[in-house]
Design a protein around this motif. Structure first.
Motif, PDB file in Angstrom:
ATOM      1  N   MET A 243       0.829  -1.203   0.000  1.00 19.29           N
ATOM      2  CA  MET A 243       0.000   0.000   0.000  1.00 19.29           C
ATOM      3  C   MET A 243       0.868   1.260   0.000  1.00 19.29           C
ATOM      4  O   MET A 243       0.507   2.283  -0.584  1.00 19.29           O
ATOM      5  CB  MET A 243      -0.940   0.007   1.204  1.00 19.29           C
ATOM      6  CG  MET A 243      -2.168  -0.857   1.036  1.00 19.29           C
ATOM      7  SD  MET A 243      -3.249  -0.207  -0.263  1.00 19.29           S
ATOM      8  CE  MET A 243      -4.629  -1.345  -0.165  1.00 19.29           C
ATOM      9  N   ALA A 244       2.017   1.182   0.659  1.00 22.78           N
ATOM     10  CA  ALA A 244       2.937   2.325   0.674  1.00 22.78           C
ATOM     11  C   ALA A 244       3.593   2.520  -0.688  1.00 22.78           C
ATOM     12  O   ALA A 244       3.896   3.648  -1.084  1.00 22.78           O
ATOM     13  CB  ALA A 244       4.006   2.132   1.750  1.00 22.78           C
ATOM     14  N   ILE A 245       3.822   1.420  -1.414  1.00 17.57           N
ATOM     15  CA  ILE A 245       4.469   1.500  -2.723  1.00 17.57           C
ATOM     16  C   ILE A 245       3.504   2.014  -3.789  1.00 17.57           C
ATOM     17  O   ILE A 245       3.889   2.798  -4.660  1.00 17.57           O
ATOM     18  CB  ILE A 245       5.017   0.115  -3.127  1.00 17.57           C
ATOM     19  CG1 ILE A 245       6.202  -0.258  -2.239  1.00 17.57           C
ATOM     20  CG2 ILE A 245       5.443   0.101  -4.593  1.00 17.57           C
ATOM     21  CD1 ILE A 245       6.664  -1.679  -2.429  1.00 17.57           C
ATOM     22  N   LEU A 246       2.242   1.581  -3.707  1.00 18.22           N
ATOM     23  CA  LEU A 246       1.262   2.028  -4.693  1.00 18.22           C
ATOM     24  C   LEU A 246       1.124   3.552  -4.628  1.00 18.22           C
ATOM     25  O   LEU A 246       1.073   4.143  -3.569  1.00 18.22           O
ATOM     26  CB  LEU A 246      -0.088   1.367  -4.419  1.00 18.22           C
ATOM     27  CG  LEU A 246      -0.154  -0.134  -4.735  1.00 18.22           C
ATOM     28  CD1 LEU A 246      -1.408  -0.750  -4.136  1.00 18.22           C
ATOM     29  CD2 LEU A 246      -0.120  -0.363  -6.246  1.00 18.22           C
ATOM     30  N   GLY A 247       1.063   4.168  -5.760  1.00 20.96           N
ATOM     31  CA  GLY A 247       0.989   5.617  -5.789  1.00 20.96           C
ATOM     32  C   GLY A 247       2.336   6.298  -5.717  1.00 20.96           C
ATOM     33  O   GLY A 247       2.407   7.524  -5.596  1.00 20.96           O
ATOM     34  N   LEU A 248       3.417   5.521  -5.810  1.00 22.66           N
ATOM     35  CA  LEU A 248       4.750   6.126  -5.771  1.00 22.66           C
ATOM     36  C   LEU A 248       4.989   7.064  -6.954  1.00 22.66           C
ATOM     37  O   LEU A 248       5.723   8.039  -6.837  1.00 22.66           O
ATOM     38  CB  LEU A 248       5.830   5.036  -5.763  1.00 22.66           C
ATOM     39  CG  LEU A 248       6.388   4.609  -4.406  1.00 22.66           C
ATOM     40  CD1 LEU A 248       7.512   3.604  -4.593  1.00 22.66           C
ATOM     41  CD2 LEU A 248       6.871   5.800  -3.608  1.00 22.66           C
ATOM     42  N   ARG A 249       4.356   6.769  -8.086  1.00 24.19           N
ATOM     43  CA  ARG A 249       4.554   7.651  -9.256  1.00 24.19           C
ATOM     44  C   ARG A 249       4.013   9.041  -8.964  1.00 24.19           C
ATOM     45  O   ARG A 249       4.661  10.048  -9.261  1.00 24.19           O
ATOM     46  CB  ARG A 249       3.858   7.060 -10.479  1.00 24.19           C
ATOM     47  CG  ARG A 249       4.492   5.792 -10.999  1.00 24.19           C
ATOM     48  CD  ARG A 249       4.196   5.573 -12.459  1.00 24.19           C
ATOM     49  NE  ARG A 249       2.771   5.653 -12.764  1.00 24.19           N
ATOM     50  CZ  ARG A 249       2.294   5.909 -13.970  1.00 24.19           C
ATOM     51  NH1 ARG A 249       3.119   6.139 -14.969  1.00 24.19           N
ATOM     52  NH2 ARG A 249       1.000   5.947 -14.199  1.00 24.19           N
TER      53      ARG A 249
END
Length: 321
Positions: A243-249
């Motif tokens: 969940m922390a990695i998702l949305g990194l862009r």
């Protein structure tokens, strides 16, 4: 190892991750040679954080109905603490990506492509590392003390600021790749490989991709042991991490112009890693309630952000004066 995870929870979660990836890749767009606006990046970053918190609410409701309020509260706090920890460490990873892209003069359009591969690679690598780490913790409980000692060492490195002046050209991996591969002198559009006179050459874009993936491996070595100090439940470790990695862009483009404003972030991360490392080393002496860990991480991040903004304002006033 006790875990709330079962086959159905894992299937639901990975289904959610798949949907979120499709939304991220299809919804978070920008014109071919332009970076997204700060407003767009902020909107999408807020959306991903909101989804992560909605997942926490859904997890609490599920556990409250199936296992009771006490366990629901415990696991949800573990998830939120792990999410905050992983998100803060991911910010440092974003700054490394910024440095890599700047060193190779990568355009916004190519950054978007590379970040897509970077996020996918991070999800796969983190999932593998987490299950390997969970197996080690289950089979060899003493490995937690190694994790703790490593986090203390890493925390001191952050506080000493050893990586502040790191030069991409000094990276051993980059030197090794250039020594053992045929590399074209300049970028060849969005291609990773080209054939010239019948000979296959890698492009600098391929080097950047390798460095992006390698940086996530390096940061995973820090972050995965850290979250095992918050919770030993593999399902919570996995969900908080991904969940922390998702949305990194989106977070990358939001922070692209704010790197210089986060002056105290490495020191805040160092303090958090020291705290977690000592907590892990003291497992047999004192079991710290999860709410203390959650509160400490949140307070340190808030104070770090406040001090960084205060420092940036002072520097701006001095420059103007």
């Amino acid at each position: 190892m006790e875990s709330i995870g079962n086959i159905w929870l894992y299937l639901v979660f990975f289904g959610l991750v798949t949907v979120m990836l499709c939304i991220d890749f299809l919804g978070f767009k920008q014109k071919q040679d332009q970076a997204p606006s700060v407003k767009s990046a902020a909107f999408w970053s807020l959306a991903w954080v909101s989804i992560a918190m909605l997942f926490a609410g859904g997890l609490w409701l599920y556990l409250q109905q199936t296992a009771g309020v006490a366990l629901a509260n415990q696991k949800t706090m573990e998830y939120i603490a792990g999410y905050l920890l992983e998100k803060s460490l991911a910010i440092d990873n974003v700054f490394v990506w910024l440095m890599i892209f700047a060193a190779f003069s990568i355009s916004p359009a190519l950054q978007r492509q590379l970040l897509l591969y970077g996020v996918l690679g991070a999800i796969v690598l983190r999932t593998i590392f987490i299950f390997i780490g969970a197996w080690f913790v289950q089979e060899f409980s003493w490995v937690l003390y190694i994790f703790g000692a490593f986090l203390v060492y890493t925390g001191f490195k952050f506080l000493k600021g050893q990586d502040e002046d790191q030069d991409i050209e000094d990276m051993k991996l980059l030197k090794w790749l250039r020594k053992h591969m045929r590399i074209t002198p300049k970028l060849e559009g969005n291609r990773f490989f080209v054939r010239q006179n019948g000979v296959l050459w890698a492009t600098p874009l391929f080097l950047v991709l390798i460095l992006v993936e390698a940086s996530d491996v390096i940061f995973a070595v820090d972050s995965i042991p850290a979250i095992f100090a918050v919770t030993s439940d593999p399902f919570i470790v996995l969900t908080a991490n991904l969940m922390a990695i998702l949305g990194l862009r989106a977070m990358f483009f939001l922070l692209a112009g704010a790197a210089e404003k986060m002056h105290y972030l490495p020191y805040g991360l160092g303090i958090i890693l020291l705290f977690i490392g000592f907590k892990m080393l003291m497992l047999d002496v004192f079991h710290m309630p999860i709410w203390i860990s959650l509160s400490f991480i949140a307070i340190v991040l808030a104070v770090t952000a406040w001090l960084s903004l205060r420092y940036h304002r002072k520097q701006s006033d001095l420059n103007q004066g």
